[in-house]
Design a protein around this motif. Structure first.
Motif, PDB file in Angstrom:
ATOM      1  N   ASN A   1       0.826  -1.211   0.000  1.00 26.40           N
ATOM      2  CA  ASN A   1       0.000   0.000   0.000  1.00 26.40           C
ATOM      3  C   ASN A   1       0.858   1.257   0.000  1.00 26.40           C
ATOM      4  OD1 ASN A   1      -1.744  -2.113   1.849  1.00 26.40           O
ATOM      5  ND2 ASN A   1      -2.955  -0.965   0.376  1.00 26.40           N
ATOM      6  N   CYS A   2       0.614   2.110  -0.972  1.00 30.86           N
ATOM      7  CA  CYS A   2       1.362   3.367  -1.069  1.00 30.86           C
ATOM      8  C   CYS A   2       1.001   4.261   0.122  1.00 30.86           C
ATOM      9  CB  CYS A   2       0.988   4.054  -2.380  1.00 30.86           C
ATOM     10  SG  CYS A   2       1.757   5.663  -2.565  1.00 30.86           S
ATOM     11  N   PRO A   3       2.015   4.845   0.783  1.00 30.76           N
ATOM     12  CA  PRO A   3       1.730   5.692   1.940  1.00 30.76           C
ATOM     13  C   PRO A   3       1.029   7.008   1.575  1.00 30.76           C
ATOM     14  CG  PRO A   3       4.002   4.932   1.961  1.00 30.76           C
ATOM     15  CD  PRO A   3       3.457   4.621   0.605  1.00 30.76           C
ATOM     16  N   HIS A   4       0.934   7.325   0.281  1.00 28.44           N
ATOM     17  CA  HIS A   4       0.245   8.558  -0.104  1.00 28.44           C
ATOM     18  C   HIS A   4      -1.255   8.429   0.106  1.00 28.44           C
ATOM     19  CE1 HIS A   4      -1.261  11.484  -3.367  1.00 28.44           C
ATOM     20  NE2 HIS A   4      -0.948  12.176  -2.291  1.00 28.44           N
ATOM     21  N   ALA A   5      -1.875   7.463  -0.586  1.00 29.92           N
ATOM     22  CA  ALA A   5      -3.329   7.303  -0.445  1.00 29.92           C
ATOM     23  C   ALA A   5      -3.756   5.843  -0.497  1.00 29.92           C
ATOM     24  CB  ALA A   5      -4.060   8.105  -1.517  1.00 29.92           C
TER      25      ALA A   5
ATOM     26  N   SER B   1       4.123  11.008  -2.217  1.00 31.02           N
ATOM     27  CA  SER B   1       4.055  10.228  -0.975  1.00 31.02           C
ATOM     28  C   SER B   1       4.836  10.936   0.135  1.00 31.02           C
ATOM     29  CB  SER B   1       4.633   8.833  -1.200  1.00 31.02           C
ATOM     30  OG  SER B   1       4.579   8.115   0.010  1.00 31.02           O
ATOM     31  N   PRO B   2       4.250  11.067   1.309  1.00 37.24           N
ATOM     32  CA  PRO B   2       4.931  11.782   2.406  1.00 37.24           C
ATOM     33  C   PRO B   2       6.020  10.964   3.082  1.00 37.24           C
ATOM     34  CG  PRO B   2       2.819  10.956   3.149  1.00 37.24           C
ATOM     35  CD  PRO B   2       2.918  10.607   1.697  1.00 37.24           C
ATOM     36  N   ARG B   3       6.114   9.682   2.785  1.00 38.98           N
ATOM     37  CA  ARG B   3       7.162   8.848   3.395  1.00 38.98           C
ATOM     38  C   ARG B   3       7.467   7.672   2.462  1.00 38.98           C
ATOM     39  NH1 ARG B   3       2.409   7.353   6.465  1.00 38.98           N
ATOM     40  NH2 ARG B   3       1.961   5.134   6.131  1.00 38.98           N
ATOM     41  N   GLY B   4       8.527   6.952   2.790  1.00 41.10           N
ATOM     42  CA  GLY B   4       8.871   5.769   2.003  1.00 41.10           C
ATOM     43  C   GLY B   4       7.885   4.630   2.258  1.00 41.10           C
TER      44      GLY B   4
ATOM     45  N   TRP C   1       7.832 -15.308   8.277  1.00 40.37           N
ATOM     46  CA  TRP C   1       6.691 -14.815   9.052  1.00 40.37           C
ATOM     47  C   TRP C   1       6.883 -13.314   9.207  1.00 40.37           C
ATOM     48  CZ3 TRP C   1       2.939 -17.726  12.134  1.00 40.37           C
ATOM     49  CH2 TRP C   1       3.011 -19.114  11.925  1.00 40.37           C
ATOM     50  N   ILE C   2       5.820 -12.564   8.995  1.00 43.55           N
ATOM     51  CA  ILE C   2       5.942 -11.114   9.199  1.00 43.55           C
ATOM     52  C   ILE C   2       4.889 -10.638  10.192  1.00 43.55           C
ATOM     53  CG2 ILE C   2       6.860 -10.650   6.886  1.00 43.55           C
ATOM     54  CD1 ILE C   2       4.032  -9.487   6.291  1.00 43.55           C
ATOM     55  N   ARG C   3       5.204  -9.509  10.819  1.00 44.65           N
ATOM     56  CA  ARG C   3       4.207  -8.869  11.686  1.00 44.65           C
ATOM     57  C   ARG C   3       3.421  -7.919  10.792  1.00 44.65           C
ATOM     58  NH1 ARG C   3       3.485  -9.339  16.774  1.00 44.65           N
ATOM     59  NH2 ARG C   3       5.441 -10.417  17.094  1.00 44.65           N
ATOM     60  N   TYR C   4       2.262  -8.382  10.351  1.00 43.69           N
ATOM     61  CA  TYR C   4       1.502  -7.607   9.364  1.00 43.69           C
ATOM     62  C   TYR C   4       0.697  -6.510  10.057  1.00 43.69           C
ATOM     63  CZ  TYR C   4      -1.363  -6.238   5.505  1.00 43.69           C
ATOM     64  OH  TYR C   4      -1.964  -5.489   4.530  1.00 43.69           O
ATOM     65  N   GLN C   5       0.776  -5.330   9.481  1.00 46.38           N
ATOM     66  CA  GLN C   5       0.146  -4.161  10.059  1.00 46.38           C
ATOM     67  C   GLN C   5      -0.153  -3.165   8.966  1.00 46.38           C
ATOM     68  OE1 GLN C   5       2.705  -2.972  13.185  1.00 46.38           O
ATOM     69  NE2 GLN C   5       1.098  -1.983  14.359  1.00 46.38           N
ATOM     70  N   LYS C   6      -1.222  -2.406   9.117  1.00 44.83           N
ATOM     71  CA  LYS C   6      -1.504  -1.334   8.161  1.00 44.83           C
ATOM     72  C   LYS C   6      -1.223   0.007   8.837  1.00 44.83           C
ATOM     73  CE  LYS C   6      -4.652  -3.828   5.221  1.00 44.83           C
ATOM     74  NZ  LYS C   6      -6.005  -4.146   4.809  1.00 44.83           N
ATOM     75  N   PHE C   7      -0.837   0.980   8.023  1.00 41.53           N
ATOM     76  CA  PHE C   7      -0.459   2.283   8.562  1.00 41.53           C
ATOM     77  C   PHE C   7      -1.276   3.386   7.888  1.00 41.53           C
ATOM     78  CE2 PHE C   7       3.066  -0.618   8.996  1.00 41.53           C
ATOM     79  CZ  PHE C   7       3.418  -0.462  10.324  1.00 41.53           C
TER      80      PHE C   7
END
Ligand code: FES
Length: 181
Positions: A105-109, A144-147, A165-171
């Motif tokens: 997911n792009c951090p812009h939108a 995008s405001p961040r990487g 295994w990853i710690r999946y999270q949305k920002f």
């Protein structure tokens, strides 16, 4: 003869006892409500939980990223659903037992970024944000405001089991800081 309409002492005692019984009855009800809502609370805490993505052998060792769906069980207050796709990630091998993970997911939108083999970078097709292979903003004019949002990879499972295994999270999108949803 004057009739006294005010409640007698025994009436008031009865009223008080009934009120107390009603209040006492509320406690199990509230406790039950807490149990009923508990899965909802757990669900909100699950944002950063560990999810198995793939075996290490599924990643090429030439450093080219591969996109994977994030699939896990979902629990809410009323049911439990197995193998639900909840997102996607890019994984890239950076060493024998090291892997880098980015949210797609792009951090812009929030659009999905795409890996471009020809430029060995990521592009968001919505407003043309460009990101380097390490996730950093590549083109300074990118909106995008961040990487790209890096995700934690479980180093122990990677080394001991060769499993990713990853710690999946949305920002949150549109913010310079990486804030979990
Ligand atoms: S959503 Fe990616 S650049 Fe706008």
């Amino acid at each position: 003869m004057t009739r006294n309409n005010s409640p007698s002492i025994s009436d008031r005692r009865g009223f008080f006892a009934a009120g107390l019984a009603a209040l006492t009855g509320l406690f199990p009800l509230l406790a039950g409500l807490g149990v009923l809502l508990d899965p909802l609370r757990r669900k909100s805490n699950e944002a950063g939980r560990l999810v198995r993505i793939a075996s290490l052998s599924a990643l090429p060792d030439d450093g080219v990223p591969r996109r994977f769906d994030v699939i896990t069980d979902q629990v809410n207050a009323w049911n439990h659903r197995a193998n639900v796709p909840i997102g996607a990630v890019y994984l890239r091998r950076t060493g024998e037992f090291s892997v880098e993970a980015f949210s797609v997911n792009c951090p812009h939108a929030g659009c999905f970024v795409e890996y471009r083999r020809t430029k060995h970078n990521y592009l968001c097709p919505c407003h043309n944000s460009e990101f380097g292979i390490d996730g950093s903003i590549q083109d300074p004019s990118s909106p995008s405001p961040r990487g790209l949002d890096a995700l934690e990879v479980d180093a122990e499972k990677l080394r001991q089991e060769q499993e990713i295994w990853i710690r999946y999270q949305k920002f949150q999108a549109g913010k310079p800081e990486k804030l979990a949803i």
